[in-house]
Structures are given as C-alpha cells and as structure tokens.
Design an enzyme around this catalytic site. Structure first.
Site, short mmCIF file in Angstrom:
data_model
loop_
_atom_site.label_atom_id
_atom_site.label_comp_id
_atom_site.label_asym_id
_atom_site.label_seq_id
_atom_site.Cartn_x
_atom_site.Cartn_y
_atom_site.Cartn_z
N THR A 297 17.91 49.69 13.79
CA THR A 297 18.78 49.60 14.97
C THR A 297 18.65 50.85 15.82
O THR A 297 18.70 50.80 17.05
CB THR A 297 20.23 49.40 14.53
OG1 THR A 297 20.31 48.24 13.71
CG2 THR A 297 21.15 49.23 15.72
N ASP B 24 20.27 46.82 0.08
CA ASP B 24 20.23 47.62 1.29
C ASP B 24 21.04 46.90 2.36
O ASP B 24 20.64 45.84 2.85
CB ASP B 24 18.77 47.79 1.74
CG ASP B 24 18.64 48.36 3.14
OD1 ASP B 24 19.61 48.96 3.64
OD2 ASP B 24 17.55 48.19 3.74
N GLY C 246 22.11 47.22 5.93
CA GLY C 246 21.88 47.91 7.18
C GLY C 246 22.78 47.39 8.28
O GLY C 246 23.65 46.54 8.06
N ASN C 247 22.56 47.87 9.49
CA ASN C 247 23.39 47.46 10.61
C ASN C 247 23.19 46.00 10.98
O ASN C 247 24.12 45.35 11.48
CB ASN C 247 23.10 48.34 11.83
CG ASN C 247 23.66 49.73 11.69
OD1 ASN C 247 24.86 49.92 11.56
ND2 ASN C 247 22.79 50.72 11.71
N ARG D 20 20.72 43.83 8.89
CA ARG D 20 20.13 43.02 7.82
C ARG D 20 20.65 43.42 6.45
O ARG D 20 21.03 44.57 6.21
CB ARG D 20 18.60 43.17 7.80
CG ARG D 20 17.89 42.66 9.03
CD ARG D 20 16.39 42.52 8.77
NE ARG D 20 15.79 43.74 8.28
CZ ARG D 20 14.57 43.83 7.75
NH1 ARG D 20 13.83 42.75 7.65
NH2 ARG D 20 14.09 44.99 7.33
N ASP E 194 20.76 55.91 4.84
CA ASP E 194 19.55 55.12 5.04
C ASP E 194 18.36 56.02 5.34
O ASP E 194 17.27 55.83 4.78
CB ASP E 194 19.76 54.08 6.14
CG ASP E 194 20.30 54.66 7.44
OD1 ASP E 194 20.83 55.79 7.43
OD2 ASP E 194 20.19 53.97 8.48
N ARG E 195 18.57 57.02 6.21
CA ARG E 195 17.49 57.97 6.49
C ARG E 195 17.10 58.73 5.23
O ARG E 195 15.91 58.93 4.94
CB ARG E 195 17.93 58.97 7.56
CG ARG E 195 18.02 58.41 8.96
CD ARG E 195 18.61 59.43 9.91
NE ARG E 195 17.75 60.60 10.10
CZ ARG E 195 18.12 61.72 10.71
NH1 ARG E 195 19.37 61.84 11.16
NH2 ARG E 195 17.28 62.72 10.85
#
Length: 240
Positions: free
Chosen positions: A128, A10, A12-13, A15, A106-107
């Site tokens: 975020t 994963d 993410g913005n 992590r 991600d959503r």
C-alpha cells in the site's frame, strides 16, 4: 518447532496472506484481499486451518490494536497458541539504527526475511506504501516511505479540478499523449525513478522487490530480484 505444523499469517493493509508449513515444506498457501474486513475473512478460513491441526500461529499485522484484538479473539476459537510478531531492533540476525517505535513490523519482517550477513541489500516493499530499506550486512541503516502508484493517482485526482477520476493500468513509462496516460505513466515513472535513484546511490547493494506490486515494477528496473514472500520468510525466522 521441528516437525510441527505451523501457520504463518500476514495481515496487511489490503491482503491476508498465509503459509501452512511442516518440515520446512509449504503445505498450503494463499493470498486474499480482505476488503477492510480481515477478521471476517479469517473466520471463514478457520475450518480449513483446523483440518491441518497447526500447533502454533505466528502473526504479522499492521492493522492496529482494535482489529488485532478481534483477530486474537477469532484465533482463540482455533484452540492453538498464537503470537503477534514485534519489531526487535536488536535481533541477533539484524540490528537497526531506526527508531524501533517508528518502524512497522511489516518492514521489519521483510528485511529479516532477506538479510544475509555476507551481503549489502536494498529491500523494496511494494505494498500500500512503497518502502525502501538499506541493509549493510547485519545492520538496517534506514530508508524511505513513498505513496504507491494508486495512492499517488488518487491524491492527484483529489487535488485537481480538471483531471477527472479515471483508472487505467500502470505498465508504461513512455510519454503520455492523453491526460489519463500522462497521469498513469507519470506516477509509475516517479516510483521507478525513486528505486533507480537508490540503486545509483548504493551501487553495491542488491535490490530485492517484495509485496503485491513487485511484478508491476520488475519490468522497468535493471539488476533486481523479486521475492514476494519475504515477509512470511521473516516471520518464520522471527519465531524459529
């Protein structure tokens, strides 16, 4: 992928989070801030991943085409098949009324990780951005996107002359008696109030908080669940 060792990533913005799984058991997991250098962090993890000899890598990334291209080049060095997950608004477990070209992966994966055909659910992604998505059994109805508390505080400091840039924790909803407290308590109050309003408007929907900021909001809300791993669960469902 039964009995195989698989790696779920994963990106993410802020992590990079991962699971190494075999026989539905998590062998290794971690979450690290990538400090805007996710590919460099991933390169440092390759040796660890290689020791476990995964047979497949499934990836969720919100980082854009350029960074994803660099991620793919790095994963080539691992020498195993990999694939980036994409939004599928006609998935057999979860359809959506949302424009799929406007829905972040991600959503989508957070919802896919939560969906239960017997339940009505509200998935709150505490990342975020704060995302709120309403699921009626197997159908995503739509949702909301808000700045998280850090983004709201930064915007307030940037747009005013008399409020100095300070830090402070987001852990209190009481009336602030200094400007710093009023800002920190106020932006938290706004985010908590948004989730509570959705609860009031959808009283029969179970609320599930997920993401890195879930524990921050948990003490201030009633009748909620926390599952910080919904995205990785959704990634597993997507590929399996």
């Amino acid at each position: 992928m039964e009995n195989a060792m698989v790696l779920w990533l994963d990106l993410g913005n802020t992590r990079l989070k991962y699971w190494l799984i075999q026989d539905d058991q998590i062998i290794l997991s971690d979450a690290k801030e990538h400090l805007k250098a996710p590919n460099e962090l991933l390169m440092g993890l390759l040796r660890t991943f290689a020791q476990f000899e995964p047979s497949f890598v499934g990836i969720s990334s919100v980082l854009g085409e350029k960074i994803n291209h660099a991620i793919a080049a790095t994963l080539d060095e691992l020498g195993v098949p990999f694939e980036f997950a994409k939004v599928n608004d006609k998935h057999p477990m979860l359809t959506s009324r949302y424009d799929p070209s406007q829905l972040g992966v991600d959503r989508w994966l957070q919802m896919l990780g939560a969906v239960d055909l017997m339940r009505q659910q509200c998935v709150v992604g505490c990342g975020t951005a704060l995302t709120i998505d309403i699921i009626d059994k197997d159908t995503h109805l739509g949702g909301y996107i808000l700045p998280n508390v850090y983004m709201q505080r930064h915007a307030l400091y940037a747009g005013t002359q008399q409020i100095g840039v300070k830090q402070g924790r987001f852990d209190d909803l009481s009336l602030g008696r200094t400007t710093d407290d009023a800002v920190n308590h106020g932006v938290l109050f706004g985010v908590v109030g948004a989730v509570a309003s959705v609860q009031a408007n959808y009283p029969n929907f179970e609320v599930i908080l997920t993401g890195g900021g879930a524990q921050m909001l948990k003490p201030h809300l009633n009748h909620i669940q926390v599952d910080e791993d919904l995205l990785l669960k959704g990634l597993q469902r997507y590929f399996c």
